[in-house]
Design a protein around this motif. Sequence first.
Motif, PDB file in Angstrom:
ATOM      1  N   LYS A   1      18.284 -11.169   5.491  1.00  0.00           N
ATOM      2  CA  LYS A   1      19.329 -10.485   4.719  1.00  0.00           C
ATOM      3  C   LYS A   1      19.339 -10.958   3.272  1.00  0.00           C
ATOM      4  N   MET A   2      20.066 -10.209   2.459  1.00  0.00           N
ATOM      5  CA  MET A   2      20.199 -10.514   1.038  1.00  0.00           C
ATOM      6  C   MET A   2      21.686 -10.488   0.680  1.00  0.00           C
ATOM      7  N   ILE A   3      21.992 -10.905  -0.540  1.00  0.00           N
ATOM      8  CA  ILE A   3      23.369 -10.856  -1.037  1.00  0.00           C
ATOM      9  C   ILE A   3      23.654  -9.442  -1.530  1.00  0.00           C
ATOM     10  N   ARG A   4      24.737  -8.856  -1.042  1.00  0.00           N
ATOM     11  CA  ARG A   4      25.181  -7.543  -1.529  1.00  0.00           C
ATOM     12  C   ARG A   4      26.513  -7.722  -2.247  1.00  0.00           C
ATOM     13  N   VAL A   5      26.616  -7.159  -3.454  1.00  0.00           N
ATOM     14  CA  VAL A   5      27.896  -7.069  -4.156  1.00  0.00           C
ATOM     15  C   VAL A   5      28.369  -5.630  -3.980  1.00  0.00           C
ATOM     16  N   PHE A   6      29.652  -5.467  -3.645  1.00  0.00           N
ATOM     17  CA  PHE A   6      30.180  -4.123  -3.441  1.00  0.00           C
ATOM     18  C   PHE A   6      31.580  -4.010  -4.022  1.00  0.00           C
ATOM     19  N   VAL A   7      31.998  -2.776  -4.253  1.00  0.00           N
ATOM     20  CA  VAL A   7      33.320  -2.498  -4.813  1.00  0.00           C
ATOM     21  C   VAL A   7      34.308  -2.364  -3.664  1.00  0.00           C
ATOM     22  N   THR A   8      35.410  -3.124  -3.736  1.00  0.00           N
ATOM     23  CA  THR A   8      36.434  -3.038  -2.696  1.00  0.00           C
ATOM     24  C   THR A   8      37.545  -2.075  -3.087  1.00  0.00           C
ATOM     25  N   GLY A   9      37.659  -1.792  -4.365  1.00  0.00           N
ATOM     26  CA  GLY A   9      38.674  -0.857  -4.839  1.00  0.00           C
ATOM     27  C   GLY A   9      38.552  -0.706  -6.337  1.00  0.00           C
ATOM     28  N   GLN A  10      38.978   0.432  -6.845  1.00  0.00           N
ATOM     29  CA  GLN A  10      38.926   0.607  -8.296  1.00  0.00           C
ATOM     30  C   GLN A  10      40.119   1.426  -8.749  1.00  0.00           C
ATOM     31  N   HIS A  11      40.556   1.125  -9.966  1.00  0.00           N
ATOM     32  CA  HIS A  11      41.598   1.907 -10.588  1.00  0.00           C
ATOM     33  C   HIS A  11      41.338   1.921 -12.081  1.00  0.00           C
ATOM     34  N   GLY A  12      41.415   3.093 -12.643  1.00  0.00           N
ATOM     35  CA  GLY A  12      41.203   3.227 -14.083  1.00  0.00           C
ATOM     36  C   GLY A  12      39.829   2.756 -14.500  1.00  0.00           C
TER      37      GLY A  12
ATOM     38  N   HIS B   1      38.518  -0.314 -14.257  1.00  0.00           N
ATOM     39  CA  HIS B   1      37.995  -1.540 -13.666  1.00  0.00           C
ATOM     40  C   HIS B   1      37.957  -1.441 -12.140  1.00  0.00           C
ATOM     41  N   ALA B   2      37.227  -2.360 -11.543  1.00  0.00           N
ATOM     42  CA  ALA B   2      37.087  -2.390 -10.086  1.00  0.00           C
ATOM     43  C   ALA B   2      37.263  -3.813  -9.581  1.00  0.00           C
ATOM     44  N   HIS B   3      37.465  -3.928  -8.279  1.00  0.00           N
ATOM     45  CA  HIS B   3      37.513  -5.222  -7.611  1.00  0.00           C
ATOM     46  C   HIS B   3      36.269  -5.321  -6.732  1.00  0.00           C
ATOM     47  N   TYR B   4      35.717  -6.532  -6.630  1.00  0.00           N
ATOM     48  CA  TYR B   4      34.426  -6.716  -5.980  1.00  0.00           C
ATOM     49  C   TYR B   4      34.487  -7.777  -4.891  1.00  0.00           C
ATOM     50  N   ASP B   5      33.498  -7.713  -3.999  1.00  0.00           N
ATOM     51  CA  ASP B   5      33.313  -8.767  -3.019  1.00  0.00           C
ATOM     52  C   ASP B   5      31.817  -8.849  -2.754  1.00  0.00           C
ATOM     53  N   LEU B   6      31.421  -9.837  -1.928  1.00  0.00           N
ATOM     54  CA  LEU B   6      30.007  -9.933  -1.585  1.00  0.00           C
ATOM     55  C   LEU B   6      29.857 -10.311  -0.123  1.00  0.00           C
ATOM     56  N   ARG B   7      28.681  -9.995   0.424  1.00  0.00           N
ATOM     57  CA  ARG B   7      28.375 -10.316   1.819  1.00  0.00           C
ATOM     58  C   ARG B   7      26.870 -10.326   2.000  1.00  0.00           C
ATOM     59  N   LEU B   8      26.432 -10.816   3.143  1.00  0.00           N
ATOM     60  CA  LEU B   8      25.019 -10.746   3.506  1.00  0.00           C
ATOM     61  C   LEU B   8      24.757  -9.368   4.098  1.00  0.00           C
ATOM     62  N   ASP B   9      23.646  -8.752   3.708  1.00  0.00           N
ATOM     63  CA  ASP B   9      23.365  -7.399   4.184  1.00  0.00           C
ATOM     64  C   ASP B   9      21.875  -7.117   4.052  1.00  0.00           C
ATOM     65  N   ILE B  10      21.452  -5.987   4.601  1.00  0.00           N
ATOM     66  CA  ILE B  10      20.055  -5.567   4.453  1.00  0.00           C
ATOM     67  C   ILE B  10      20.009  -4.360   3.520  1.00  0.00           C
ATOM     68  N   PRO B  11      18.902  -4.177   2.789  1.00  0.00           N
ATOM     69  CA  PRO B  11      18.803  -3.062   1.839  1.00  0.00           C
ATOM     70  C   PRO B  11      18.834  -1.708   2.541  1.00  0.00           C
TER      71      PRO B  11
ATOM     72  N   LEU C   1      28.937  -1.230 -10.507  1.00  0.00           N
ATOM     73  CA  LEU C   1      28.135  -2.394 -10.151  1.00  0.00           C
ATOM     74  C   LEU C   1      27.132  -2.783 -11.227  1.00  0.00           C
ATOM     75  N   ASP C   2      26.762  -1.848 -12.110  1.00  0.00           N
ATOM     76  CA  ASP C   2      25.770  -2.159 -13.142  1.00  0.00           C
ATOM     77  C   ASP C   2      26.374  -3.085 -14.186  1.00  0.00           C
ATOM     78  N   GLY C   3      25.845  -4.309 -14.271  1.00  0.00           N
ATOM     79  CA  GLY C   3      26.357  -5.289 -15.230  1.00  0.00           C
ATOM     80  C   GLY C   3      27.311  -6.296 -14.612  1.00  0.00           C
ATOM     81  N   VAL C   4      27.383  -6.319 -13.282  1.00  0.00           N
ATOM     82  CA  VAL C   4      28.321  -7.208 -12.592  1.00  0.00           C
ATOM     83  C   VAL C   4      27.944  -8.676 -12.819  1.00  0.00           C
ATOM     84  N   TRP C   5      28.958  -9.538 -12.869  1.00  0.00           N
ATOM     85  CA  TRP C   5      28.766 -10.962 -13.126  1.00  0.00           C
ATOM     86  C   TRP C   5      29.407 -11.737 -11.988  1.00  0.00           C
ATOM     87  N   ILE C   6      28.594 -12.526 -11.259  1.00  0.00           N
ATOM     88  CA  ILE C   6      29.067 -13.325 -10.139  1.00  0.00           C
ATOM     89  C   ILE C   6      29.246 -14.769 -10.618  1.00  0.00           C
TER      90      ILE C   6
END
Length: 99
Positions: free
Chosen positions: A25-36, A38-48, A72-77
């Motif tokens: 697996k790899m690290i996946r960053v995903f959007v958990t919610g967005q308004h206006g 900006h968005a809120h993010y989280d990460l997990r192990l996942d497959i492409p 997701l483009d330009g996200v900073w962890i």
Amino acid sequence: MKCKINRNAAKQLKKMLSSEEAEGKMIRVFVTGQHGDHAHYDLRLDIPTEHDEIVKTDKDIDVLLDKREDFLDGVWIQYFYVPQEGFVINNPSKGNHHH
């Protein structure tokens, strides 16, 4: 697509990737919610999947980002130990908002 990782986050992500559950697996960053703007993010192990771009980072960690998700483009962890320990994920190019 772009993704940045700070040094502390790289250490924590490498720990996650070395666990038994991470096999293949790899690290996946995903959007958990967005308004206006900006968005809120989280990460997990996942497959492409077919919709992912595997983004190389300067910390030798590949990150999965869904190409269909503009936020997701330009996200900073980042990972901080204070004031509380944990990941902080944001996207400076898409507006910032803190709760």
